[in-house]
Write a protein that holds these residues in place. Structure first.
Motif, PDB file in Angstrom:
ATOM      1  N   UNK A 114       0.866  -1.179   0.000  1.00 12.34           N
ATOM      2  CA  UNK A 114       0.000   0.000   0.000  1.00 12.34           C
ATOM      3  C   UNK A 114       0.903   1.230   0.000  1.00 12.34           C
ATOM      4  N   UNK A 115       0.831   2.002  -1.082  1.00 17.90           N
ATOM      5  CA  UNK A 115       1.733   3.135  -1.283  1.00 17.90           C
ATOM      6  C   UNK A 115       0.935   4.432  -1.231  1.00 17.90           C
ATOM      7  N   UNK A 116       1.502   5.405  -0.551  1.00 18.22           N
ATOM      8  CA  UNK A 116       0.874   6.717  -0.418  1.00 18.22           C
ATOM      9  C   UNK A 116       1.706   7.736  -1.185  1.00 18.22           C
ATOM     10  N   UNK A 117       1.061   8.427  -2.117  1.00 19.87           N
ATOM     11  CA  UNK A 117       1.738   9.495  -2.868  1.00 19.87           C
ATOM     12  C   UNK A 117       1.223  10.818  -2.319  1.00 19.87           C
ATOM     13  N   UNK A 118       2.117  11.572  -1.676  1.00 17.33           N
ATOM     14  CA  UNK A 118       1.648  12.753  -0.960  1.00 17.33           C
ATOM     15  C   UNK A 118       2.581  13.935  -1.035  1.00 17.33           C
ATOM     16  N   UNK A 119       2.141  15.047  -0.438  1.00 20.36           N
ATOM     17  CA  UNK A 119       2.905  16.291  -0.452  1.00 20.36           C
ATOM     18  C   UNK A 119       4.136  16.199   0.437  1.00 20.36           C
ATOM     19  N   UNK A 120       5.112  17.061   0.133  1.00 17.80           N
ATOM     20  CA  UNK A 120       6.367  17.082   0.887  1.00 17.80           C
ATOM     21  C   UNK A 120       6.199  17.656   2.291  1.00 17.80           C
ATOM     22  N   UNK A 121       4.986  18.105   2.624  1.00 21.59           N
ATOM     23  CA  UNK A 121       4.724  18.693   3.942  1.00 21.59           C
ATOM     24  C   UNK A 121       4.473  17.636   5.018  1.00 21.59           C
ATOM     25  N   UNK A 134      17.125  12.602   6.561  1.00 25.39           N
ATOM     26  CA  UNK A 134      16.952  14.039   6.797  1.00 25.39           C
ATOM     27  C   UNK A 134      15.495  14.421   6.543  1.00 25.39           C
ATOM     28  N   UNK A 135      14.753  14.817   7.576  1.00 23.85           N
ATOM     29  CA  UNK A 135      13.321  15.112   7.386  1.00 23.85           C
ATOM     30  C   UNK A 135      13.048  16.337   6.523  1.00 23.85           C
ATOM     31  N   UNK A 136      14.015  17.223   6.376  1.00 31.98           N
ATOM     32  CA  UNK A 136      13.752  18.471   5.643  1.00 31.98           C
ATOM     33  C   UNK A 136      13.656  18.268   4.136  1.00 31.98           C
ATOM     34  N   UNK A 137      14.335  17.244   3.613  1.00 29.26           N
ATOM     35  CA  UNK A 137      14.287  17.026   2.156  1.00 29.26           C
ATOM     36  C   UNK A 137      13.911  15.601   1.800  1.00 29.26           C
ATOM     37  N   UNK A 138      13.146  14.950   2.687  1.00 26.75           N
ATOM     38  CA  UNK A 138      12.836  13.533   2.498  1.00 26.75           C
ATOM     39  C   UNK A 138      12.005  13.273   1.245  1.00 26.75           C
ATOM     40  N   UNK A 200      -2.460  -0.111   5.849  1.00 23.02           N
ATOM     41  CA  UNK A 200      -1.317   0.632   6.381  1.00 23.02           C
ATOM     42  C   UNK A 200      -0.401   1.003   5.232  1.00 23.02           C
ATOM     43  N   UNK A 201      -0.268   2.291   4.971  1.00 17.37           N
ATOM     44  CA  UNK A 201       0.589   2.766   3.889  1.00 17.37           C
ATOM     45  C   UNK A 201       2.026   2.818   4.388  1.00 17.37           C
ATOM     46  N   UNK A 202       2.809   1.811   4.051  1.00 18.51           N
ATOM     47  CA  UNK A 202       4.176   1.719   4.566  1.00 18.51           C
ATOM     48  C   UNK A 202       5.202   2.432   3.724  1.00 18.51           C
ATOM     49  N   UNK A 203       4.817   2.882   2.517  1.00 17.24           N
ATOM     50  CA  UNK A 203       5.734   3.599   1.630  1.00 17.24           C
ATOM     51  C   UNK A 203       5.070   4.907   1.235  1.00 17.24           C
ATOM     52  N   UNK A 204       5.812   6.017   1.357  1.00 15.29           N
ATOM     53  CA  UNK A 204       5.297   7.339   0.970  1.00 15.29           C
ATOM     54  C   UNK A 204       6.186   7.884  -0.131  1.00 15.29           C
ATOM     55  N   UNK A 205       5.583   8.221  -1.256  1.00 11.54           N
ATOM     56  CA  UNK A 205       6.291   8.796  -2.395  1.00 11.54           C
ATOM     57  C   UNK A 205       5.896  10.259  -2.560  1.00 11.54           C
ATOM     58  N   UNK A 206       6.747  11.067  -3.200  1.00 14.76           N
ATOM     59  CA  UNK A 206       6.446  12.502  -3.336  1.00 14.76           C
ATOM     60  C   UNK A 206       5.376  12.784  -4.381  1.00 14.76           C
ATOM     61  N   UNK A 207       4.682  13.876  -4.194  1.00 13.00           N
ATOM     62  CA  UNK A 207       3.634  14.277  -5.133  1.00 13.00           C
ATOM     63  C   UNK A 207       4.210  14.530  -6.522  1.00 13.00           C
ATOM     64  N   UNK A 208       5.477  14.870  -6.590  1.00 12.60           N
ATOM     65  CA  UNK A 208       6.115  15.139  -7.882  1.00 12.60           C
ATOM     66  C   UNK A 208       6.269  13.887  -8.732  1.00 12.60           C
ATOM     67  N   UNK A 209       6.060  12.694  -8.141  1.00 14.42           N
ATOM     68  CA  UNK A 209       6.167  11.443  -8.903  1.00 14.42           C
ATOM     69  C   UNK A 209       4.813  10.961  -9.410  1.00 14.42           C
ATOM     70  N   UNK A 210       3.744  11.708  -9.166  1.00 12.31           N
ATOM     71  CA  UNK A 210       2.393  11.229  -9.434  1.00 12.31           C
ATOM     72  C   UNK A 210       2.150  10.953 -10.916  1.00 12.31           C
ATOM     73  N   UNK A 211       2.788  11.709 -11.808  1.00 13.77           N
ATOM     74  CA  UNK A 211       2.555  11.513 -13.237  1.00 13.77           C
ATOM     75  C   UNK A 211       3.086  10.168 -13.717  1.00 13.77           C
ATOM     76  N   UNK A 212       4.120   9.640 -13.041  1.00 10.67           N
ATOM     77  CA  UNK A 212       4.666   8.327 -13.403  1.00 10.67           C
ATOM     78  C   UNK A 212       3.616   7.239 -13.241  1.00 10.67           C
ATOM     79  N   UNK A 213       2.670   7.455 -12.347  1.00 14.17           N
ATOM     80  CA  UNK A 213       1.625   6.465 -12.089  1.00 14.17           C
ATOM     81  C   UNK A 213       0.327   6.801 -12.824  1.00 14.17           C
TER      82      UNK A 213
END
Length: 802
Positions: A114-121, A134-138, A200-213
C-alpha cells in the motif's frame, strides 16, 4: 493492632479456603477482563493524539446526498492547497495523498504494498519520528521515498538503509527505482498512514512522482484525494466553511457541488466517528460488557461475603464477651474484605500480563503495556480496592457487630429476612446479566453467520483473489486475457475472471445512468464495476435475464454492459427481461451502451447498507484491472494453492503471488463484527463462570447452615431428591424472575444493534427459551453436585453438626 487484624484475616481465609478461593477467583476474573477492556478503550481514545498539533489538524471529508457519487473520506484534490494559498490567515499547513496498491521489487523479494503518494509537507505537519534520514528534504525529488520502520526492515533488514533503492512498478508495467531518504516510526491507526479501511501505507512517495503512475492530485475534479489542513492558532474550524464552499462552487461541476456537503473533522475525533461512528459504538459496547462482567463479579463477592458473615455470629459474640469493642470488630471485617480484594486485584494484574496477547486477538489490536499508563492511573485500582472492600465489609462490620452479645452467641438474627432478600436480589441481578449476555452473544453470532451465508447472493467458496501486474493498455489487457486462459487450463482451477473489483465493497467509482432519450436530470447513480465476461460464472452470480457481457467464445462488445436488478427497477423496468437490449446513456460518457443482461441482486459491500444499483463494463472500455479471481475445484486446497503458485510464477515471473480467500476479504469488511463476536463469546464464558461460582459458593454456605435441618428431614422420611429439590427451587425461582426481566431488555438492546444493518436476522423466541433452559440445567447440575454429598450422608452425622 493492624498486623493482628491482618493475621486474623489470613487465618480466617485459610480456615475457609474454599469460599476464599471462590471469592478471589470470581473477582479476579471480573477485574482482569474489565481492566483489559478499559485498557483497549483508553488506547483507542489515544489514537491521533501523538501527532504534532493534533488539536489543530483536520481532515476534509465529504458527505454525499447520493452516496454512490463519492468517497466520504476524500475531497477535491486541489482544495487543501488552495485553502493554504488563498487563506493563509486561517490555514497554516496542508497535506494530501492518493493511495495505490503497487508491486515493489526489492533485491531479493517482491511484494504488493500500500503506497501513499503525498505532499512534501508530511513530516513537517505531523511530526512523525524520523529514525534515519533528513526530514527536511525527504520528499524533495521525484524518485525519493519514505518508508515506515517495519517496511524498511522487510526490504533492507535495517532502518539504516538511507540511499538504497527499490523498484516500483506503475500501471503500465514499467519499473523505476526510488531511493530511501527517510525511515519514520508511526503509531497504528494514526489517521494519516492508516486512515482508510485498515490499510497501512508503509511507503510514501512525493507528489512530484504522481505523473509516473498516471494519476493527478492537484486537480479540482479529482474527488478521491484525502486532504488535511492545519489551522492557525485560535482559528475555529467553522471559519473554513465559507472559504471551502466558495472554492468548490467555483471549481467543481455544479451537479457534484449540489450533492456535496464538505465536513471538517478534527483528526482526534475522526477515528471514533468514521464509518458512522462504528468505532465509537464498538467501544461503548465493549465498555458495557466489561462493566456488566465486573459488576457481576463484585456482586458475587459481596453476596458470598454477606452470606459468609452470617455464619460468624457466634465468633462476634465471643469477641464482644471477651472485651472486644465495636470499632475493633468493624475494622476486622473491613480489613478482611479489603485484603481479599487486594489479592484479587494483584491476580488480575497477573492475568493482564499473561492473557493480554490472547485478549489482543479478540479486539484485533495489542494492549498497551503497564508502563504506558500515566502514573495517576495507579489511583484507580487503589480506589477500587477501598470501595469494594468497604461494600463487602459494611454488612458484617456495622450490622452484625452492633448485635447484643447474647443474640450473637445464640446466633439469633432479627434481620434474617432482609439478609435473604438482599442475597436473592444480588443473585437475581447476576442471572439477569448472564441471560442478557447469552442472548446477545447468540444473536451476534447469528448475524455474523448471516454475513457469510449463501444469502449474500453469490458463491464465495473456493474463490481466491490475487493482484496482477498492471499494464493498463489494450496490449496489457490482451496479455492478461492470454494468461487467464492458461490458468483456466490448470487441473486445480474451475474458472478465472480478470477484474478491477472483487466482492469487498471497493469499486472503481460511480456513474449516472439514464435511458436513451430520457432527460439526463433523471439519471440514477450506480456503482461502476469493470470486469470480463467470466465474472458472473466465477462468482456464481445468477442472471435474472440476458447474458453477462457476452456468451462464452464470443468477442466482447465494448458498447454492451450489464446492470443488476436494483438498477433495472430504478430505470423503470418492472421485469428484468424488459431491460435487455435497451440502450442507455451516462452523463460522464459520450457513447451509447446496450444492456446485455441483468444480474440478480447480490451483496457487493457490507450489509450495513442496502444493495446499490450496479453497472458492469467490459474491461476493454477503460482498460483497467487489478485482480485475477480464481475459483478452485476444491479437494486438497493447500495442494491446489501450491500448484497455482507454481503456474503463477511461470506465467508472471517477478509478480508476487499474494492471495486471499473471499472469506478473508469478507472478514476484513466485517472486522468489527467479528471482534464483537469473539468478545461476546468471551463475555459469555466469563458470565457463566462468575454465575456458577456464585451459585457454588452460596449453595455451599446454605448447605453448611442447613446440615442439621437436612438430617431432621431425612429422619422424618424425606428422600434425597426432595432435599435436593429444596435448593434447586430456591435458585430456580430467582432465575426465572431474572430471565423474565432480562428477555425484553436483551430483545430491545439487540434489536437496536440489528437495526444498524440494512439486512439482518430476526429475533425469535425458541432460541431464547433454549438459552434460558440450558442455563437452568447447568445451574441445577451445580446445585446437585454441591448438595448430593450431604443429602445422602448418614442423618446421625448431620444431627451432630452445630
Amino acid at each position: 493492632m493492624l498486623l493482628n487484624y491482618i493475621l486474623i484475616a489470613w487465618r480466617n481465609m485459610k480456615k475457609n479456603r474454599f469460599h476464599a478461593i471462590l471469592n478471589i477467583a470470581g473477582l479476579a476474573i471480573g477485574i482482569a477482563f474489565t481492566g483489559m477492556i478499559m485498557a483497549h478503550v483508553w488506547n483507542e481514545l489515544r489514537v491521533n493524539t501523538e501527532l504534532k498539533n493534533a488539536d489543530r489538524q483536520y481532515v476534509i471529508k465529504s458527505k454525499w446526498k447520493d452516496k454512490n457519487m463519492g468517497f466520504d473520506l476524500a475531497t477535491s484534490g486541489a482544495l487543501p492547497k488552495a485553502l493554504k494559498e488563498q487563506y493563509p490567515t486561517l490555514v497554516k499547513n496542508f497535506y494530501r495523498w492518493d493511495g495505490l496498491t503497487l508491486t515493489v521489487h526489492g533485491k531479493e523479494k517482491d511484494f504488493k504494498e500500500e503506497v501513499q503518494i503525498g505532499d512534501s509537507t508530511l513530516l513537517d505537519m505531523f511530526g512523525f519520528k524520523v529514525l534515519a534520514g533528513n526530514p527536511t528534504n525527504a520528499l524533495s525529488t521525484p524518485n525519493s521515498m519514505i518508508m515506515t520502520e517495519p517496511v524498511a526492515k522487510k526490504y533492507f533488514g535495517t532502518v539504516n538503509a538511507i540511499g538504497q533503492t527499490v523498484e516500483i512498478e506503475n500501471m503500465a508495467g514499467q519499473r523505476q527505482p526510488f531511493m530511501l531518504t527517510a525511515v519514520i516510526r508511526v503509531a497504528r491507526d494514526n489517521g494519516v498512514t492508516d486512515l482508510i479501511n485498515n490499510y497501512s501505507n508503509g511507503i510514501i512517495l512525493p507528489e512530484s512522482s504522481i505523473s509516473y503512475f498516471g494519476r493527478t492530485i492537484d486537480n479540482w475534479k479529482n474527488m478521491f484525494i484525502v486532504g488535511y489542513v492545519e489551522l492557525q492558532p485560535g482559528i475555529n474550524p467553522s471559519q473554513l466553511n465559507g472559504p471551502i464552499s466558495k472554492l468548490l462552487k467555483e471549481n467543481i461541476p455544479p451537479n457534484v457541488y449540489a450533492n456535496l456537503t464538505p465536513q471538517v473533522i478534527n483528526l482526534r475525533d475522526n477515528y471514533l466517528e468514521q464509518n458512522n461512528g462504528l468505532v465509537k459504538r464498538m467501544l461503548f459496547t465493549l465498555s458495557g460488557i466489561g462493566l456488566f462482567i465486573l459488576l457481576m463479579a463484585v456482586i458475587n463477592f459481596i453476596n458470598i461475603s454477606v452470606s459468609r458473615a452470617g455464619s460468624r455470629m457466634k465468633e462476634i459474640g465471643m469477641r464482644k464477651v471477651m472485651g472486644g469493642r465495636k470499632h475493633q470488630l468493624v475494622w476486622q471485617f473491613l480489613i478482611e474484605s479489603t485484603i481479599i480484594v487486594c489479592i484479587a486485584t494483584l491476580l488480575a494484574f497477573g492475568c493482564y500480563l499473561l492473557l493480554g496477547p490472547l485478549f489482543a486477538q479478540l479486539v484485533g489490536k495489542p494492549l498497551p503495556a503497564l508502563s504506558e499508563f500515566p502514573v495517576y492511573f495507579v489511583g484507580y485500582p487503589l480506589l477500587f480496592v477501598v470501595l469494594i472492600g468497604l461494600a463487602a465489609g459494611l454488612y458484617p462490620a456495622f450490622v452484625l457487630s452492633a448485635l447484643p452479645s447474647l443474640s450473637s452467641l445464640k446466633e439469633s438474627l432479627k434481620s434474617v429476612k432482609e439478609n435473604i432478600l438482599l442475597r436473592k436480589s444480588l443473585v437475581a441481578f447476576q442471572f439477569f446479566t448472564a441471560v442478557v449476555v447469552l442472548i446477545g452473544a447468540f444473536i451476534v453470532t447469528k448475524q455474523v453467520q448471516f454475513f457469510f451465508s449463501k444469502g449474500i447472493g453469490y458463491d464465495k467458496e473456493f474463490v481466491v483473489s490475487a493482484q496482477v501486474p498492471r499494464d493498463w493498455s489494450p496490449a496489457g489487457v490482451a496479455k492478461m486475457e492470454g494468461i487467464r486462459k492458461q490458468l483456466v487450463e490448470s487441473p486445480v482451477v474451475k474458472d478465472v475472471t480478470l477484474t478491477y473489483e472483487i466482492m469487498d465493497g471497493n469499486n472503481g467509482g460511480s456513474l449516472s445512468i439514464f435511458p436513451l432519450g430520457a432527460d439526463a436530470t433523471s439519471a440514477i447513480t450506480a456503482f461502476q464495476l469493470c470486469t470480463d465476461m467470466h465474472f458472473a460464472k466465477t462468482f456464481q452470480v445468477p442472471m435474472a435475464a440476458g447474458v453477462f457481457l457476452a456468451r462464452e467464445g464470443m468477442t466482447t462488445d465494448v458498447h454492451k454492459m450489464v446492470i443488476n436488478t436494483r438498477l433495472a427497477a430504478a430505470l423503470g423496468y418492472k421485469d428484468p427481461a424488459d431491460a435487455v437490449g435497451k440502450q442507455v446513456k451516462f452523463t460522464e460518457l459520450q457513447d451509447t451502451y446496450t444492456i446485455a443482461g441483468v444480474t440478480k441482486d447480490f451483496h457487493f459491500g457490507s450489509m450495513l447498507q442496502s444493495i446499490q444499483p450496479m453497472v458492469f463494463f467490459p474491461i476493454e472500455v477503460f482498460n483497467i484491472f487489478r485482480y485475477f479471481a480464481i475459483k478452485l475445484k476444491g479437494g486438497n486446497v493447500p495442494q491446489a494453492i501450491e500448484t497455482l503458485h507454481q503456474q503463477w510464477a511461470a506465467l508472471m515471473p517477478g509478480a508476487p503471488f499474494e492471495y486471499k480467500f473471499m472469506d478473508d476479504s469478507l472478514a476484513k469488511m466485517y472486522q468489527t463484527e467479528l471482534q464483537l463476536k469473539k468478545t461476546a463469546y468471551t463475555a459469555t464464558v466469563l458470565a457463566l463462570v462468575i454465575v456458577l461460582l456464585g451459585v457454588i459458593g452460596l449453595v455451599s454456605l446454605t448447605v453448611q447452615k442447613r446440615t442439621r435441618e437436612m438430617g431432621i428431614r431425612k429422619v422424618l422420611g424425606a428422600s434425597v431428591n426432595s432435599i435436593i429439590s429444596l435448593f434447586i427451587k430456591d435458585f430456580m425461582a430467582v432465575m426465572i424472575v431474572a430471565s423474565v426481566v432480562a428477555c425484553p431488555v436483551a430483545y430491545y438492546l439487540m434489536q437496536y444493534w440489528l437495526n444498524s444493518y440494512e439486512y439482518h436476522v430476526e429475533i425469535t423466541a425458541l432460541p431464547i427459551m433454549m438459552i434460558i433452559l440450558s442455563l437452568g440445567i447447568l445451574t441445577s447440575v451445580m446445585i446437585v453436585l454441591q448438595t448430593l454429598r450431604v443429602a445422602v450422608a448418614n442423618p446421625v452425622k448431620s444431627l451432630k453438626v452445630e
